[in-house]
Each structure stands twice: as C-alpha cells, then as structure tokens.
Design a protein around this motif. Structure first.
Motif, PDB file in Angstrom:
ATOM      1  N   GLU A 139      -1.682   4.385   1.262  1.00  0.00           N
ATOM      2  CA  GLU A 139      -3.022   4.807   0.955  1.00  0.00           C
ATOM      3  C   GLU A 139      -3.870   5.369   2.292  1.00  0.00           C
ATOM      4  OE1 GLU A 139      -5.102   0.868   0.226  1.00  0.00           O
ATOM      5  OE2 GLU A 139      -4.019   0.537  -1.606  1.00  0.00           O
ATOM      6  N   GLY A 165       0.876  -1.165  -0.091  1.00  0.00           N
ATOM      7  CA  GLY A 165       0.030   0.017  -0.031  1.00  0.00           C
ATOM      8  C   GLY A 165       0.899   1.150  -0.104  1.00  0.00           C
ATOM      9  N   GLU A 206      -5.963   4.797  -3.509  1.00  0.00           N
ATOM     10  CA  GLU A 206      -5.515   3.255  -3.773  1.00  0.00           C
ATOM     11  C   GLU A 206      -4.062   3.246  -4.573  1.00  0.00           C
ATOM     12  OE1 GLU A 206      -7.087  -0.651  -6.482  1.00  0.00           O
ATOM     13  OE2 GLU A 206      -8.160   1.491  -6.787  1.00  0.00           O
TER      14      GLU A 206
END
Length: 158
Positions: free
Chosen positions: A135, A84, A154
C-alpha cells in the motif's frame, strides 16, 4: 508440472462445473446416443454423430477440469496475514496517477480471470507489476494503451 494457483472461489466453480458435467450432461448425452442408435443406420444418422461429438466435448472438458484441479494450489487469501503486501488472491484498489480515477482488481488464476468483474489473471501485466508491492507504492504498468502509473491505495485480504 508446477502447481497452478487458484482461489477458493475458483476451485469451487471448477468443482461445480465438473459435477454438472458428470452428473447431468454426461448421462444426458449417453441417453441421446442410445436413442439415436435405436433409429438404425449409423452412417447417415446425424443425431448419432452430433451426440457423439457432444460426448467428445464433455469428456474432454471433464479431463481438463480434473487435470486443473489435481495441479491446483488452492490459496485461501482470508487465511493469509494482512500485511498490506500484494500477493495472489488479494483485492487491490488502485488510483490512476494521470486522472485520479480508482480501479479495483482481484488477482486470480488464469481460469478465473474476468476483467469485467474486476478479476485479473496473475499472468497479466498489471498483476505482475503489482505482486510484491505494498500500500502506498506507485507502480508503472505497461498497458496496451501505453505506460500507466498507479498508486496502490488499499490491499484487501477478502
């Protein structure tokens, strides 16, 4: 000289261009030079001078691509752990804090950048602001139109 980051797709495109230059363009210009040379006097032979100039451009581009590929660090983002976190090669979906519009960018090497295709250079202000973030983070980007705030919606490792 330090290594220049390049995505797998970017390296493939450079190799394709190199193959085109070496396999098709270079032989064609050599043939054109030979044909122009057969016409006689080289001092006033425009075809000959144009072909020689084209040959110079082709040889210069071949040298440039070979240098870029030899100094490239090809990064396969699909092989990286999907944490992420924004790193080179990822695709990032951003939400503009001001109006809620979403933008999607992939962070790529300088030679691969194409803003219309959603690919931004790792050297660009937006990429520099995003690298290392995760994120959910909100980042401030100094854009040509002024300061903008984006939320990272995202991070895709594709």
């Amino acid at each position: 000289m330090s290594k220049t980051p390049l995505t797998v797709r970017g390296a493939e495109k450079l190799r394709e261009e190199l193959n085109q230059l070496k396999g098709t363009d270079r032989p064609a210009v050599i043939k054109a030079i030979a044909e122009a040379r057969a016409h006689g006097d080289l001092k006033e032979n425009a075809e000959y001078h144009a072909a020689r100039e084209q040959q110079g451009f082709i040889e210069g581009r071949i040298a440039e691509i070979e240098s870029k590929l030899s100094n490239a660090q090809v990064i396969d983002v699909t092989a990286l752990p999907a944490t992420g976190k924004v790193v080179f090669g990822v695709t990032v979906v951003l939400s503009d804090e001001a109006d809620g519009t979403e933008k999607t960018y992939q962070i790529v090497g300088e030679d691969e950048a194409d803003i219309k295709a959603g690919r931004v250079s790792v050297q660009s202000p937006i990429a520099r602001a995003l690298i290392g973030k995760e994120e959910g983070d909100v980042v401030d980007v100094q854009a040509p139109g002024g300061q903008r705030a984006y939320e990272i919606v995202e991070v895709r490792y594709e």
